[in-house]
Design a protein around this motif. Structure first.
Motif, PDB file in Angstrom:
ATOM      1  N   ASN A 115     -39.818 -35.225  13.066  1.00 21.89           N
ATOM      2  CA  ASN A 115     -40.227 -36.040  11.926  1.00 21.89           C
ATOM      3  C   ASN A 115     -40.915 -35.197  10.864  1.00 21.89           C
ATOM      4  O   ASN A 115     -40.698 -35.386   9.665  1.00 21.89           O
ATOM      5  CB  ASN A 115     -41.161 -37.159  12.384  1.00 21.89           C
ATOM      6  CG  ASN A 115     -41.543 -38.069  11.230  1.00 21.89           C
ATOM      7  OD1 ASN A 115     -40.703 -38.765  10.680  1.00 21.89           O
ATOM      8  ND2 ASN A 115     -42.805 -38.059  10.850  1.00 21.89           N
ATOM      9  N   THR A 119     -39.256 -34.802   7.129  1.00 23.12           N
ATOM     10  CA  THR A 119     -39.999 -35.368   6.006  1.00 23.12           C
ATOM     11  C   THR A 119     -40.405 -34.327   4.977  1.00 23.12           C
ATOM     12  O   THR A 119     -40.389 -34.591   3.772  1.00 23.12           O
ATOM     13  CB  THR A 119     -41.261 -36.089   6.524  1.00 23.12           C
ATOM     14  OG1 THR A 119     -40.886 -37.078   7.483  1.00 23.12           O
ATOM     15  CG2 THR A 119     -42.016 -36.760   5.391  1.00 23.12           C
ATOM     16  N   THR A 197     -33.971 -41.238  -1.939  1.00 23.15           N
ATOM     17  CA  THR A 197     -34.838 -40.993  -0.793  1.00 23.15           C
ATOM     18  C   THR A 197     -35.284 -42.287  -0.140  1.00 23.15           C
ATOM     19  O   THR A 197     -35.829 -42.271   0.941  1.00 23.15           O
ATOM     20  CB  THR A 197     -36.082 -40.209  -1.233  1.00 23.15           C
ATOM     21  OG1 THR A 197     -36.766 -40.964  -2.242  1.00 23.15           O
ATOM     22  CG2 THR A 197     -35.706 -38.856  -1.782  1.00 23.15           C
ATOM     23  N   ASP A 198     -35.047 -43.421  -0.785  1.00 24.01           N
ATOM     24  CA  ASP A 198     -35.486 -44.693  -0.215  1.00 24.01           C
ATOM     25  C   ASP A 198     -34.500 -45.793  -0.553  1.00 24.01           C
ATOM     26  O   ASP A 198     -34.807 -46.738  -1.272  1.00 24.01           O
ATOM     27  CB  ASP A 198     -36.870 -45.033  -0.759  1.00 24.01           C
ATOM     28  CG  ASP A 198     -37.533 -46.134   0.041  1.00 24.01           C
ATOM     29  OD1 ASP A 198     -36.947 -46.558   1.056  1.00 24.01           O
ATOM     30  OD2 ASP A 198     -38.625 -46.570  -0.365  1.00 24.01           O
ATOM     31  N   THR A 329     -32.593 -39.292   8.217  1.00 21.56           N
ATOM     32  CA  THR A 329     -33.441 -40.455   8.491  1.00 21.56           C
ATOM     33  C   THR A 329     -34.286 -40.878   7.293  1.00 21.56           C
ATOM     34  O   THR A 329     -34.206 -42.039   6.865  1.00 21.56           O
ATOM     35  CB  THR A 329     -34.341 -40.188   9.717  1.00 21.56           C
ATOM     36  OG1 THR A 329     -33.522 -39.865  10.836  1.00 21.56           O
ATOM     37  CG2 THR A 329     -35.179 -41.413  10.045  1.00 21.56           C
ATOM     38  N   PRO A 330     -35.112 -39.991   6.701  1.00 19.24           N
ATOM     39  CA  PRO A 330     -35.901 -40.436   5.541  1.00 19.24           C
ATOM     40  C   PRO A 330     -35.042 -40.754   4.327  1.00 19.24           C
ATOM     41  O   PRO A 330     -35.414 -41.586   3.498  1.00 19.24           O
ATOM     42  CB  PRO A 330     -36.845 -39.248   5.276  1.00 19.24           C
ATOM     43  CG  PRO A 330     -36.204 -38.077   5.923  1.00 19.24           C
ATOM     44  CD  PRO A 330     -35.440 -38.612   7.091  1.00 19.24           C
ATOM     45  N   LYS A 335     -39.072 -42.674   3.536  1.00 20.29           N
ATOM     46  CA  LYS A 335     -40.060 -41.814   4.203  1.00 20.29           C
ATOM     47  C   LYS A 335     -41.118 -42.627   4.948  1.00 20.29           C
ATOM     48  O   LYS A 335     -41.598 -42.202   5.994  1.00 20.29           O
ATOM     49  CB  LYS A 335     -40.738 -40.904   3.163  1.00 20.29           C
ATOM     50  CG  LYS A 335     -39.826 -39.835   2.598  1.00 20.29           C
ATOM     51  CD  LYS A 335     -40.584 -38.918   1.650  1.00 20.29           C
ATOM     52  CE  LYS A 335     -39.673 -37.828   1.101  1.00 20.29           C
ATOM     53  NZ  LYS A 335     -40.389 -36.904   0.202  1.00 20.29           N
ATOM     54  N   GLU A 336     -41.478 -43.790   4.380  1.00 21.11           N
ATOM     55  CA  GLU A 336     -42.529 -44.586   5.024  1.00 21.11           C
ATOM     56  C   GLU A 336     -42.086 -45.089   6.387  1.00 21.11           C
ATOM     57  O   GLU A 336     -42.901 -45.312   7.276  1.00 21.11           O
ATOM     58  CB  GLU A 336     -42.894 -45.778   4.121  1.00 21.11           C
ATOM     59  CG  GLU A 336     -43.494 -45.357   2.812  1.00 21.11           C
ATOM     60  CD  GLU A 336     -44.684 -46.216   2.441  1.00 21.11           C
ATOM     61  OE1 GLU A 336     -45.031 -47.129   3.203  1.00 21.11           O
ATOM     62  OE2 GLU A 336     -45.261 -45.947   1.385  1.00 21.11           O
ATOM     63  N   SER A 338     -39.726 -43.479   8.295  1.00 20.74           N
ATOM     64  CA  SER A 338     -39.078 -42.434   9.091  1.00 20.74           C
ATOM     65  C   SER A 338     -39.834 -42.119  10.380  1.00 20.74           C
ATOM     66  O   SER A 338     -39.219 -41.849  11.408  1.00 20.74           O
ATOM     67  CB  SER A 338     -38.912 -41.148   8.263  1.00 20.74           C
ATOM     68  OG  SER A 338     -40.162 -40.591   7.927  1.00 20.74           O
ATOM     69  N   THR A 339     -41.186 -42.195  10.346  1.00 18.40           N
ATOM     70  CA  THR A 339     -41.949 -41.864  11.547  1.00 18.40           C
ATOM     71  C   THR A 339     -41.640 -42.837  12.674  1.00 18.40           C
ATOM     72  O   THR A 339     -41.372 -42.434  13.813  1.00 18.40           O
ATOM     73  CB  THR A 339     -43.460 -41.876  11.257  1.00 18.40           C
ATOM     74  OG1 THR A 339     -43.745 -40.958  10.200  1.00 18.40           O
ATOM     75  CG2 THR A 339     -44.258 -41.496  12.489  1.00 18.40           C
TER      76      THR A 339
END
Length: 397
Positions: A115, A119, A197-198, A329-330, A335-336, A338-339
Motif C-alpha cells: 500500500n 500510494t 486518481t479517483d 488500486t489507488p 487513494k482514500e 486504497s488502504t
C-alpha cells in the motif's frame, strides 16, 4: 536518504520471497524423510497461507498502531524463527507448528509495504519491489538444489536460508529510525501514470463503510485469488510434476522451479522499465497470455526441454500481473480507499494461496501430478475474463 529507504523496502521483500518457494523445491526429498504422502505439502501450505490471511486482515490496525518499520522487523523475526524450526523439525507435527509463524510473519508487512509503494511511488517501483520478492524466491530453490544435488540434507538448505534471513533482521533493526525520518519525505513522489486518481469519487462515503460496494472491487479480488492460485500452485507442485510426470531427478526439478521464479524476477525487472511506456492494464493482459502459452507447453507431448521453456514462460507471464494489479488500486478506487481495499486484496490473494494448491494436492492424491497444467489453464482463463470485465467497468466510468 529516500533512496536508502527504498533499498531497505526492497530488501524486506527479499525476506518475503525467500521462504515462499522453499517448501515446493524441498518437498520431494522432505516427504521421504518423514514418510509423508505427497499431498501433505498442500496442508502445510494451507497453514502458512492461512496465517498470512489472518495477519493481512489485521494489518490495518497493526500498522496504524506500530508503524511499518516495526511491523516489518517483527515479521522478519517471526519468519527467521520459523525457518530455523523447519531446519531442526524432528517430525511432521513440528513442521505444522512452525508453519504458523511463517505465515503470520508475511501478511501485515506485505499489505503495508504494497500500500505504501502503490500510494506514494510510480508503477516501476512496484514492479521492482516484487522483482526483489522474486530474487528471494529464486535464491531459495537454488540453495536447496545445491545441497540436494551433493547428497546433503534438505535441512542444510533451510539452515542457510535462516542465516540469510537473520542477517536481514539485523539490518532492519539497525535502520528502524529511518522509517520515521524518511517516510514523510516520500509522500508526494507518486504522480499520475495516466487516468484519474479517483474515478470512484462519487462513492467515497459509501466505500468508507463497505469497500465491497465499489464497482469492480469484487472482480478485482477474484483476479487476485486466481493469480495467487496460479503462482503458488506452480511453485508448490511444479517440482513434483517434473519428478513424477516428466521423470526428472529431484535436484534437476528444484533447479527448474528456481528458473520459474527467475522468470518472475527478470520479468518484473523488465516490467519496471516497460511501465514508462505501457499502461498497467496492457501489461496485465500480456502477462496472462504469456503464462497461458507457457502452460500449454506443459500439456503438449513435446520433449522435456519444452517443459523448461514452459516454466520460464509462466514465470515471465506472472511477472507483471500482481504488481500492476496492486499499483492500479489507488487509480481505480481512490487513494482514500486504497488502504482498506489493499488489505482485502492481500487477504483474498493469500486465500488463493491457501486453498487452490491444496485443492490440486487433493486431486493429485486420487490421480497424478499430470493434472497440474489443466488446473493452471483454468485459473488463467477465469482470471483473464474477470480482469477484462473490470477494465470495461473502469472505462465506462
Amino acid at each position: 536518504m529516500a533512496t536508502l529507504f527504498l533499498v531497505i523496502i526492497y530488501l524486506a521483500f527479499i525476506s518475503l520471497g525467500l521462504p515462499d518457494s522453499l517448501l515446493g523445491a524441498a518437498w520431494p526429498v522432505m516427504r521421504m524423510d518423514y514418510g509423508a504422502p505427497i499431498e501433505t505439502a498442500g496442508m502445510l501450505y494451507m497453514i502458512i497461507a492461512g496465517g498470512t490471511i489472518v495477519s493481512s486482515l489485521a494489518s490495518g490496525t497493526v500498522l496504524k498502531r506500530f508503524g511499518t518499520g516495526k511491523v516489518t522487523f517483527v515479521s522478519c523475526v517471526l519468519t527467521a524463527g520459523a525457518l530455523f524450526g523447519f531446519s531442526i523439525a524432528p517430525s511432521l507435527i513440528w513442521l505444522f507448528l512452525c508453519a504458523i509463524p511463517l505465515g503470520l510473519g508475511a501478511g501485515a508487512v506485505d499489505a503495508g509495504l504494497n500500500n505504501y509503494v502503490a500510494t506514494h511511488y510510480k508503477a516501476h517501483h512496484m514492479s521492482w519491489l516484487h522483482c526483489f520478492w522474486g530474487v528471494g524466491a529464486t535464491i531459495g530453490p537454488m540453495i536447496m538444489s545445491f545441497y540436494i544435488s551433493r547428497g546433503q540434507s534438505w535441512r542444510d538448505g533451510y539452515t542457510t536460508i535462516f542465516i540469510i534471513q537473520l542477517a536481514l533482521v539485523v539490518l532492519l533493526f539497525c535502520t528502524l529510525p529511518l522509517w520515521k525520518r524518511v517516510s514523510p519525505e516520500s509522500r508526494d513522489e507518486r504522480t499520475d501514470d495516466g487516468g484519474d486518481t479517483d474515478p470512484e469519487g462519487a462513492n467515497e462515503q459509501k466505500a468508507r463503510t463497505n469497500p465491497l460496494k465499489i464497482k469492480g472491487v469484487k472482480l478485482t479480488l477474484t483476479s487476485f485469488l486466481l493469480y495467487c492460485g496460479v503462482e503458488s500452485t506452480v511453485g508448490l507442485w511444479g517440482g513434483s510434476f517434473l519428478v513424477n510426470t516428466k521423470q526428472l531427478t529431484a535436484a534437476t526439478a528444484a533447479q527448474w522451479v528456481s528458473l520459474y521464479y527467475a522468470g518472475i524476477t527478470v520479468g518484473r525487472l523488465i516490467t519496471g522499465f516497460v511501465t514508462f511506456k505501457v499502461s498497467n492494464r496492457v501489461l496485465i493482459r500480456a502477462g496472462q497470455m504469456i503464462a497461458l502459452a507457457g502452460t500449454v507447453l506443459l500439456v503438449l507431448p513435446l520433449p522435456t526441454s519444452f517443459s523448461l521453456v514452459g516454466f520460464i514462460m509462466i514465470g515471465l507471464g506472472c511477472a507483471p500481473i500482481y504488481p500492476c494489479l496492486l499499483h492500479e488500486t489507488p487509480t481505480r478506487f481512490g487513494k482514500e480507499q486504497s488502504t482498506g481495499i489493499m488489505g482485502y486484496q492481500m487477504a483474498v490473494a493469500y486465500t488463493g494461496s491457501t486453498f487452490l494448491p491444496p485443492l490440486l494436492g487433493w486431486v493429485i492424491g486420487y490421480s497424478t501430478t499430470g493434472v497440474l497444467p489443466y488446473f493452471v489453464i483454468t485459473y488463467i482463463v477465469l482470471m483473464f475474463i474477470g480482469s477484462e470485465q473490470v477494465n470495461r467497468l473502469m472505462k465506462a466510468h
